[in-house]
Every structure is written in structure tokens, then in C-alpha cells.
Design a protein around this motif. Structure first.
Motif, PDB file in Angstrom:
ATOM      1  N   SER A 301       0.792  -1.229   0.000  1.00  0.00           N
ATOM      2  CA  SER A 301       0.000   0.000   0.000  1.00  0.00           C
ATOM      3  C   SER A 301       0.823   1.278   0.000  1.00  0.00           C
ATOM      4  CB  SER A 301      -0.962  -0.001   1.194  1.00  0.00           C
ATOM      5  OG  SER A 301      -1.973  -0.970   1.012  1.00  0.00           O
ATOM      6  N   THR A 302       2.140   1.207   0.223  1.00  0.00           N
ATOM      7  CA  THR A 302       2.937   2.426   0.047  1.00  0.00           C
ATOM      8  C   THR A 302       2.868   2.887  -1.408  1.00  0.00           C
ATOM      9  OG1 THR A 302       4.984   1.168  -0.347  1.00  0.00           O
ATOM     10  CG2 THR A 302       4.516   1.847   1.920  1.00  0.00           C
ATOM     11  N   TRP A 303       2.580   1.939  -2.317  1.00  0.00           N
ATOM     12  CA  TRP A 303       2.464   2.272  -3.742  1.00  0.00           C
ATOM     13  C   TRP A 303       1.224   3.109  -4.031  1.00  0.00           C
ATOM     14  CZ3 TRP A 303       5.995   2.233  -7.322  1.00  0.00           C
ATOM     15  CH2 TRP A 303       5.638   2.323  -8.660  1.00  0.00           C
ATOM     16  N   LYS A 304       0.306   3.168  -3.080  1.00  0.00           N
ATOM     17  CA  LYS A 304      -0.891   3.990  -3.280  1.00  0.00           C
ATOM     18  C   LYS A 304      -0.538   5.468  -3.435  1.00  0.00           C
ATOM     19  CE  LYS A 304      -3.958   0.713  -0.970  1.00  0.00           C
ATOM     20  NZ  LYS A 304      -4.597   0.315   0.292  1.00  0.00           N
ATOM     21  N   ILE A 305       0.673   5.841  -3.066  1.00  0.00           N
ATOM     22  CA  ILE A 305       1.137   7.202  -3.347  1.00  0.00           C
ATOM     23  C   ILE A 305       1.172   7.424  -4.853  1.00  0.00           C
ATOM     24  CG2 ILE A 305       3.099   8.786  -3.189  1.00  0.00           C
ATOM     25  CD1 ILE A 305       3.854   7.416  -0.555  1.00  0.00           C
ATOM     26  N   VAL A 306       1.725   6.456  -5.583  1.00  0.00           N
ATOM     27  CA  VAL A 306       1.809   6.564  -7.041  1.00  0.00           C
ATOM     28  C   VAL A 306       0.431   6.414  -7.672  1.00  0.00           C
ATOM     29  CG1 VAL A 306       2.845   5.597  -9.134  1.00  0.00           C
ATOM     30  CG2 VAL A 306       4.173   5.674  -7.015  1.00  0.00           C
ATOM     31  N   THR A 307      -0.350   5.437  -7.196  1.00  0.00           N
ATOM     32  CA  THR A 307      -1.701   5.257  -7.721  1.00  0.00           C
ATOM     33  C   THR A 307      -2.526   6.529  -7.521  1.00  0.00           C
ATOM     34  OG1 THR A 307      -1.550   2.919  -7.083  1.00  0.00           O
ATOM     35  CG2 THR A 307      -3.704   3.751  -7.705  1.00  0.00           C
ATOM     36  N   SER A 308      -2.417   7.125  -6.340  1.00  0.00           N
ATOM     37  CA  SER A 308      -3.152   8.359  -6.062  1.00  0.00           C
ATOM     38  C   SER A 308      -2.702   9.473  -6.988  1.00  0.00           C
ATOM     39  CB  SER A 308      -2.947   8.777  -4.603  1.00  0.00           C
ATOM     40  OG  SER A 308      -3.484   7.827  -3.717  1.00  0.00           O
ATOM     41  N   ALA A 309      -1.387   9.573  -7.210  1.00  0.00           N
ATOM     42  CA  ALA A 309      -0.877  10.602  -8.117  1.00  0.00           C
ATOM     43  C   ALA A 309      -1.465  10.429  -9.512  1.00  0.00           C
ATOM     44  CB  ALA A 309       0.645  10.547  -8.166  1.00  0.00           C
ATOM     45  N   ALA A 310      -1.545   9.173  -9.980  1.00  0.00           N
ATOM     46  CA  ALA A 310      -2.101   8.921 -11.308  1.00  0.00           C
ATOM     47  C   ALA A 310      -3.564   9.348 -11.384  1.00  0.00           C
ATOM     48  CB  ALA A 310      -1.953   7.437 -11.651  1.00  0.00           C
ATOM     49  N   LEU A 311      -4.337   9.064 -10.340  1.00  0.00           N
ATOM     50  CA  LEU A 311      -5.750   9.444 -10.312  1.00  0.00           C
ATOM     51  C   LEU A 311      -5.926  10.959 -10.201  1.00  0.00           C
ATOM     52  CD1 LEU A 311      -6.913   6.624  -7.882  1.00  0.00           C
ATOM     53  CD2 LEU A 311      -7.676   6.861 -10.265  1.00  0.00           C
ATOM     54  N   LEU A 313      -3.791  13.300 -11.088  1.00  0.00           N
ATOM     55  CA  LEU A 313      -3.268  13.991 -12.259  1.00  0.00           C
ATOM     56  C   LEU A 313      -4.338  14.221 -13.315  1.00  0.00           C
ATOM     57  CD1 LEU A 313       0.238  12.318 -12.672  1.00  0.00           C
ATOM     58  CD2 LEU A 313      -0.179  14.780 -12.667  1.00  0.00           C
ATOM     59  N   LYS A 314      -5.268  13.277 -13.429  1.00  0.00           N
ATOM     60  CA  LYS A 314      -6.311  13.406 -14.460  1.00  0.00           C
ATOM     61  C   LYS A 314      -7.659  13.790 -13.862  1.00  0.00           C
ATOM     62  CE  LYS A 314      -7.470   9.650 -16.579  1.00  0.00           C
ATOM     63  NZ  LYS A 314      -7.407   8.380 -17.327  1.00  0.00           N
ATOM     64  N   ASP A 315      -7.648  14.276 -12.613  1.00  0.00           N
ATOM     65  CA  ASP A 315      -8.881  14.690 -11.933  1.00  0.00           C
ATOM     66  C   ASP A 315      -9.928  13.579 -11.930  1.00  0.00           C
ATOM     67  OD1 ASP A 315      -8.054  17.286 -11.245  1.00  0.00           O
ATOM     68  OD2 ASP A 315      -8.461  17.995 -13.273  1.00  0.00           O
ATOM     69  N   ALA A 316      -9.450  12.334 -11.846  1.00  0.00           N
ATOM     70  CA  ALA A 316     -10.368  11.197 -11.791  1.00  0.00           C
ATOM     71  C   ALA A 316     -11.027  11.077 -10.434  1.00  0.00           C
ATOM     72  CB  ALA A 316      -9.606   9.909 -12.121  1.00  0.00           C
ATOM     73  N   VAL A 317     -10.400  11.666  -9.414  1.00  0.00           N
ATOM     74  CA  VAL A 317     -10.937  11.658  -8.068  1.00  0.00           C
ATOM     75  C   VAL A 317     -10.314  12.829  -7.321  1.00  0.00           C
ATOM     76  CG1 VAL A 317      -9.145  10.193  -7.067  1.00  0.00           C
ATOM     77  CG2 VAL A 317     -11.447  10.140  -6.081  1.00  0.00           C
ATOM     78  N   GLU A 342     -13.842  -2.184   6.987  1.00  0.00           N
ATOM     79  CA  GLU A 342     -14.644  -1.474   5.995  1.00  0.00           C
ATOM     80  C   GLU A 342     -14.936  -0.066   6.503  1.00  0.00           C
ATOM     81  OE1 GLU A 342     -18.550  -2.967   5.290  1.00  0.00           O
ATOM     82  OE2 GLU A 342     -18.917  -3.445   7.395  1.00  0.00           O
ATOM     83  N   HIS A 343     -15.149   0.855   5.541  1.00  0.00           N
ATOM     84  CA  HIS A 343     -15.466   2.242   5.880  1.00  0.00           C
ATOM     85  C   HIS A 343     -16.517   2.710   4.882  1.00  0.00           C
ATOM     86  CE1 HIS A 343     -12.068   2.498   8.692  1.00  0.00           C
ATOM     87  NE2 HIS A 343     -11.403   1.795   7.775  1.00  0.00           N
ATOM     88  N   ARG A 344     -17.739   2.441   5.190  1.00  0.00           N
ATOM     89  CA  ARG A 344     -18.834   2.800   4.297  1.00  0.00           C
ATOM     90  C   ARG A 344     -18.962   4.318   4.188  1.00  0.00           C
ATOM     91  NH1 ARG A 344     -20.276  -1.213   0.857  1.00  0.00           N
ATOM     92  NH2 ARG A 344     -20.446  -3.211   1.963  1.00  0.00           N
ATOM     93  N   GLY A 345     -19.145   4.794   2.963  1.00  0.00           N
ATOM     94  CA  GLY A 345     -19.306   6.219   2.729  1.00  0.00           C
ATOM     95  C   GLY A 345     -18.040   7.027   2.937  1.00  0.00           C
ATOM     96  N   ALA A 346     -16.886   6.365   2.915  1.00  0.00           N
ATOM     97  CA  ALA A 346     -15.620   7.057   3.154  1.00  0.00           C
ATOM     98  C   ALA A 346     -15.251   7.960   1.980  1.00  0.00           C
ATOM     99  CB  ALA A 346     -14.507   6.038   3.378  1.00  0.00           C
ATOM    100  N   THR A 347     -14.533   9.013   2.280  1.00  0.00           N
ATOM    101  CA  THR A 347     -13.957   9.843   1.217  1.00  0.00           C
ATOM    102  C   THR A 347     -12.668   9.191   0.716  1.00  0.00           C
ATOM    103  OG1 THR A 347     -12.602  11.128   2.759  1.00  0.00           O
ATOM    104  CG2 THR A 347     -14.853  11.925   2.316  1.00  0.00           C
ATOM    105  N   PHE A 348     -12.188   9.671  -0.418  1.00  0.00           N
ATOM    106  CA  PHE A 348     -10.930   9.148  -0.944  1.00  0.00           C
ATOM    107  C   PHE A 348      -9.787   9.429   0.032  1.00  0.00           C
ATOM    108  CE2 PHE A 348      -7.169   9.622  -3.842  1.00  0.00           C
ATOM    109  CZ  PHE A 348      -7.049   8.264  -4.157  1.00  0.00           C
ATOM    110  N   LEU A 349      -9.831  10.576   0.705  1.00  0.00           N
ATOM    111  CA  LEU A 349      -8.823  10.879   1.719  1.00  0.00           C
ATOM    112  C   LEU A 349      -8.850   9.831   2.818  1.00  0.00           C
ATOM    113  CD1 LEU A 349      -6.741  12.705   3.129  1.00  0.00           C
ATOM    114  CD2 LEU A 349      -8.653  14.031   4.060  1.00  0.00           C
TER     115      LEU A 349
END
Length: 545
Positions: A301-311, A313-317, A342-349
Motif C-alpha cells: 500500500s505504500t504504492w498507493k502514493i503513485v496510484t493516487s498521483a495517477a488518479l 493527475l487526471k482529476d479522476a478523483v 470497511e469504511h462505508r461512505g468514506a472519502t478518498f482521503l
């Protein structure tokens, strides 16, 4: 003397060094994780039009056992267990191979009862470098219906035969005098993790040298050199070598890893954010393979830094967008969160701070198959060729082969490979916006080409990393002074022994320093790598000069 590989130590070589056995953990095939065990995401549901999945599974299991040092188990998967065990033991020990990295390629059906699985072998030779070559595993269906690796010498290496074998010729010269960034002397005695590194420094020109040679079994005549390591001494060799290391940071890193690893393999890298200069690297155990810069791990999950950057960058989230975080999500396989939270209704943050796998996987349709890898390479330099000043592994982010692997890659699994050096650099890039090729001498060639991250994305990433410390899974660092941001990670290792725990990761930044730590079989990042980074940052509260 081994029949299949032996060491010829020339005059001046170190003596009395024991053969380092292959270790388990990161040596296992790190393929898709975070989902239930089974045939894996790459096997066919039926074998009617391709290789039998059972044959492919047997090949992968053989490679995993061999890579992890489980030679008896690997040999039992062959048609000649006793012979296989003898050859594999002699080959690995005789050539000082520390931790093989064996990667299976696409299998081919070669007959009704025959399958061939090509593989790439990366063999780290102790103190020298990595010998890389390609070979193939032939498999045949036995009378009882089970698949076995059809044993032959050439599967270990295509040129290994009854008439030719390999030997390792070493020629080592003394390590140069090395200083840290302030001129303080560095030695392997004072800083054990640096012992394998000092002779490798690019500017020294006097590190260990050697070669893997193919020789005639009868005459001993060298027929060809398969791999050569090291360079001949250059003009000025022997002069003191100045590094970017900081003795204070190095000492604290050595102590933190030694005390916090608790008998497990662990490694850590700290570097400056503004220029990529390496301040410290530490390994447990400190001798042998330098997993901090050459290891190959799923970053989890440290890679989620890169995944988040990709999302982002294109205003996908956006951080405030609602992205639900259910316990489970099925994409070919069932994916779940750590402890099935689980975190129902969670924000992307919130998904980021709580490291929600299912939320990130649910966003996979927002990115093209190659997009995460493109972002990793273009903005973070991952997968480009780095010239650090010592041998390093610079990462790999392959295009996913199917939807299940794409889901796994969103959370740092699948075939994504990294190490603490890469993840410290990723963290530094995320919070500064600019990739700086890591260096340990400050004068290395830089052939990389990257783009800066937009400041809006940098601000969002910094917000998310900070919230992970104050309100998320990196609370272990919350009591430390400074505006610390961090990301935890848990990485499963496919084909590891039954009952083996996940690897634990933690990356963090404070001031002008980014750090990354991995603990093999650490279970969780916060619980295993967390105390190590807490100890380091508590011991060195300020930035380096």
C-alpha cells in the motif's frame, strides 16, 4: 569443490567468509497478493486450449522453493529429487549465490503431457553483483496424473551439462578510505551495513572483482565468461572517497534496524528530498545482500502514493470525493482490506489514510492499463536506469496482463517491484513535486528524464500523507515533533510457505528527509516498520547539513 559451481579465490581475496545460504521471504516469487490463495490470477480456468494450470502451478512452486532456499521442497517437485537436490545445493553454494530471484514467463504447451515454462534467473553473487540469464523448465505429466519438473542439468542454466560446469573466480582489492558528507571516516566496523557497500563505490575504482566462468569438467579449461563484475582500478584509485552519507543518520539507522527487526530481515533508506542524496542505508542482517537498494519487493500500500498521483493527475478523483470502502471486492479473485475492515461512505482521503484496498481497486477503470506504470516512470523515475554510485535495482511496473492483475497493481501488488531506496525516492518526489535521481557520491551520471508533478497534486498528496499520521494507519509517528507525513503498507508474497506473514512497509517524510523501511514477515507496516522509523526520527530530530 562443487561439481556444478565452485569458487576460485585469487591472491588477495578475503578468506574465511562463509557461504551465505539463500534466504526466504523476499526471495519468493512476489506476484499478485491481497487476495485468496489459489491458482492465481494468471492461470486459466480450464486447460483445454493452453498449458494445464496444474503444470504452471507446479513450475511456479518449484521456482518459489528454489528462490527461497527450500531446496528439498524444490527437488521433490522434480522427476529426480536426489540428483536435483545435489545440483541445486552445489550450484547455489558453490557460486556464492545469496538469494535467487526467479521469474516465470508465459508457459507453452509442447505436447499432450508436456509443458515448458521459461523463466528469468537473477542470481546475486555475494559481494559482486547480479548474474542474470534465461532458462526453461520442462514439465511432464506422470502416470499418476501429477505434473513434475522433468529434471535435467540444463534447466538450472542452459550451458550446465555433464561436460561443463561453472566456477566463480574472485579478485578483490582493499576497500578505499570513505568519508561521510562532513569528512568523517566511515568503516564497515563502525557501520556494519556499509561493509558490503564501501568497495562498490563507483568513484573508488578498487572494489571487489570477479567472474562466473564456464569450464570443462575434465581439464578445468575456461571455455567462456558468463558474467563479469567490478572494474579495474582507475587512475587515482585508493584516494579517499567522499559520500553523501551522514554518519549521524547512518548510526541511528543501523541502531533502529538492528533493534527493531527482531530477528527478521529488514532494511531502511533515508535520503534528502531536495537533491536525492542518500543519508543512510541499513540492513538486518547487516552482512551480505544489500536489500535496501537491491531488493525486489511488492511495495504494497505504500504504492498507493503513485496510484493516487495517477488518479489526481487526471482529476479522476479528489480527496473529498466519496469512494466506498467495503470489506470485500471480487475482480477475478476476492480482494479484502487488512483485518477485513470497511469504511462505508468514506472519502478518498479516508480511503488513503486507512489504506483501503477495495476502494482503490474500485477506481481501476479510471486509469488505462499502462497508466500507473507511465506515471511511475514519467514523474517518479521508477523503472528508468539510475546511476546511484553502487549497484541498485531501479524498479519495475509492468502493464497488467489481465483485470485481476490490474486490480492488484492498484494496491502495489501484482508484478510491481520496488525496495526502500525506490520508495524513499517516491515519497520525496510526491512531497516536492520533482524527482531527483538518488546518489551516494553526489557526482554520478544522471540519464533519467522526468516531468514535475503539478503543485496542486503535490499539495493533495502532502495533505493525504499528513492525515495518515494524524488520523490514519501511521499514528505510530504522531507523537514525534515536526510536520511528518507517512504511508503504511502490507504486502503479501505469493508462493511463500504456508503460514508466512506479510511484509510490513512504512514510508515517511519530515523536513528535507524522506525515509522508507520494509520488514519481511512484519505482518503490518505500522506494527513492524513503524517502531523502526520512530526510533530513527526520534534519534535525529533535525535535518542534515
Amino acid at each position: 569443490m562443487s561439481q556444478y559451481g565452485h569458487i576460485n579465490r585469487r591472491r588477495g581475496a578475503r578468506r574465511g567468509r562463509g557461504v551465505v545460504a539463500a534466504v526466504a521471504g523476499a526471495g519468493a516469487l512476489a506476484v499478485a497478493g491481497s487476495y485468496a490463495a489459489g491458482l492465481g490470477p494468471f492461470a486459466r480456468a480450464d486447460g483445454a486450449h493452453g498449458p494445464d494450470p496444474a503444470a504452471v502451478a507446479q513450475a511456479r512452486a518449484f521456482l518459489a522453493d528454489w528462490a527461497a532456499g527450500r531446496v528439498p521442497a524444490a527437488s521433490a517437485r522434480t522427476t529426480s529429487p536426489d540428483r536435483a537436490r545435489q545440483v541445486l545445493d552445489n550450484f547455489t553454494a558453490g557460486l556464492d549465490i545469496e538469494r535467487p530471484r526467479l521469474t516465470a514467463r508465459a508457459a507453452t504447451r509442447t505436447g499432450d503431457d508436456a509443458v515448458t515454462v521459461p523463466f528469468t534467473a537473477r542470481m546475486p553473487i555475494s559481494g559482486l553483483g547480479t548474474w542474470t540469464y534465461a532458462s526453461k523448465l520442462p514439465l511432464s505429466r506422470q502416470q499418476d496424473g501429477d505434473w513434475k519438473v522433468d529434471w535435467r542439468l540444463s534447466l538450472v542454466h542452459p550451458r550446465l551439462s555433464e561436460t561443463e560446469k561453472f566456477h566463480l573466480a574472485r579478485e578483490e582489492s582493499s576497500a578505499p578510505d570513505v568519508t561521510d558528507r562532513t569528512g568523517r571516516a566511515l568503516s564497515g566496523d563502525a557501520f556494519p551495513s556499509l561493509a558490503p557497500v564501501l568497495g562498490q563505490l563507483g568513484g573508488a575504482g578498487s572494489g571487489p572483482r570477479g567472474a562466473v566462468q564456464l569450464v570443462d569438467r575434465t581439464t578445468g579449461e575456461v571455455e567462456r565468461t558468463e558474467a563479469a563484475f567490478g572494474k579495474k582500478p582507475a587512475a587515482g584509485a585508493g584516494e579517499p572517497v567522499a559520500t553523501t552519507l551522514d554518519a549521524t543518520w547512518q548510526s541511528a539507522a543501523e541502531r533502529a534496524v538492528a533493534e527493531g527487526a527482531d530477528g527478521r530481515n529488514a532494511s531502511l533508506v533515508a535520503l534528502r528530498i531536495d537533491d536525492g542524496e542518500i543519508l543512510a542505508l541499513a540492513n538486518a542482517p547487516s552482512s551480505g545482500f544489500n536489500r535496501a537498494v537491491s531488493g525486489t519487493y511488492a511495495p504494497g500500500s505504500t504504492w498507493k502514493i503513485v496510484t493516487s498521483a495517477a488518479l489526481l493527475l487526471k482529476d479522476a478523483v479528489a480527496p473529498g470525493d466519496v469512494v466506498d470502502c467495503p470489506k470485500y471486492l471480487t475482480v477475478g479473485k476476492e480482494f479484502h482490506n487488512v483485518e477485513t475492515s470497511e469504511h462505508r461512505g468514506a472519502t478518498f482521503l479516508k480511503d488513503f489514510t486507512e489504506s483501503c484496498n477495495t476502494a482503490f481497486i474500485s477506481l481501476r477503470g479510471k486509469l488505462a492499463d499502462s497508466e500507473t506504470g507511465d506515471v511511475a516512470r514519467t514523474y517518479f523515475g521508477v523503472g528508468q536506469e539510475w546511476h546511484v554510485g553502487i549497484p541498485t535495482y531501479d524498479g519495475s511496473v509492468p502493464v497488467p496482463r489481465d483485470e485481476t492483475e490490474k486490480a492488484a497493481s492498484m494496491i502495489g501488488q501484482g508484478r510491481i517491484q520496488a525496495n526502500p531506496l525506490i520508495m524513499a525516492s517516491v515519497t520525496a518526489t510526491a512531497v516536492s513535486g520533482t524527482f531527483h535521481q538518488p546518489t551516494i557520491t553526489g557526482r554520478t551520471e544522471d540519464a533519467t528524464s522526468t516531468k514535475p508533478l503539478p503543485q496542486k497534486v503535490v499539495g493533495q498528496l502532502r495533505e493525504m500523507l499528513r492525515a495518515t499520521v494524524t488520523d490514519g494507519t501511521a499514528r505510530v509517528l504522531a507523537d514525534l515533533p515536526g510536520d511528518i507525513g507517512a504511508k503504511t503498507g502490507t504486502a503479501e508474497v505469493s508462493d511463500a510457505p504456508e503460514g508466512a506473514d506479510n511484509n510490513g512497509w512504512l514510508v515517511a517524510h519530515r523536513g528535507n528527509v524522506a525515509v522508507a523501511c520494509v520488514v519481511e514477515e512484519g505482518v503490518t507496516g505500522g506494527g513492524s516498520a513503524g517502531p523502526i522509523l520512530h526510533s530513527l526520527l526520534a534519534a535525529v530530530p533535525g535535518d542534515p547539513s
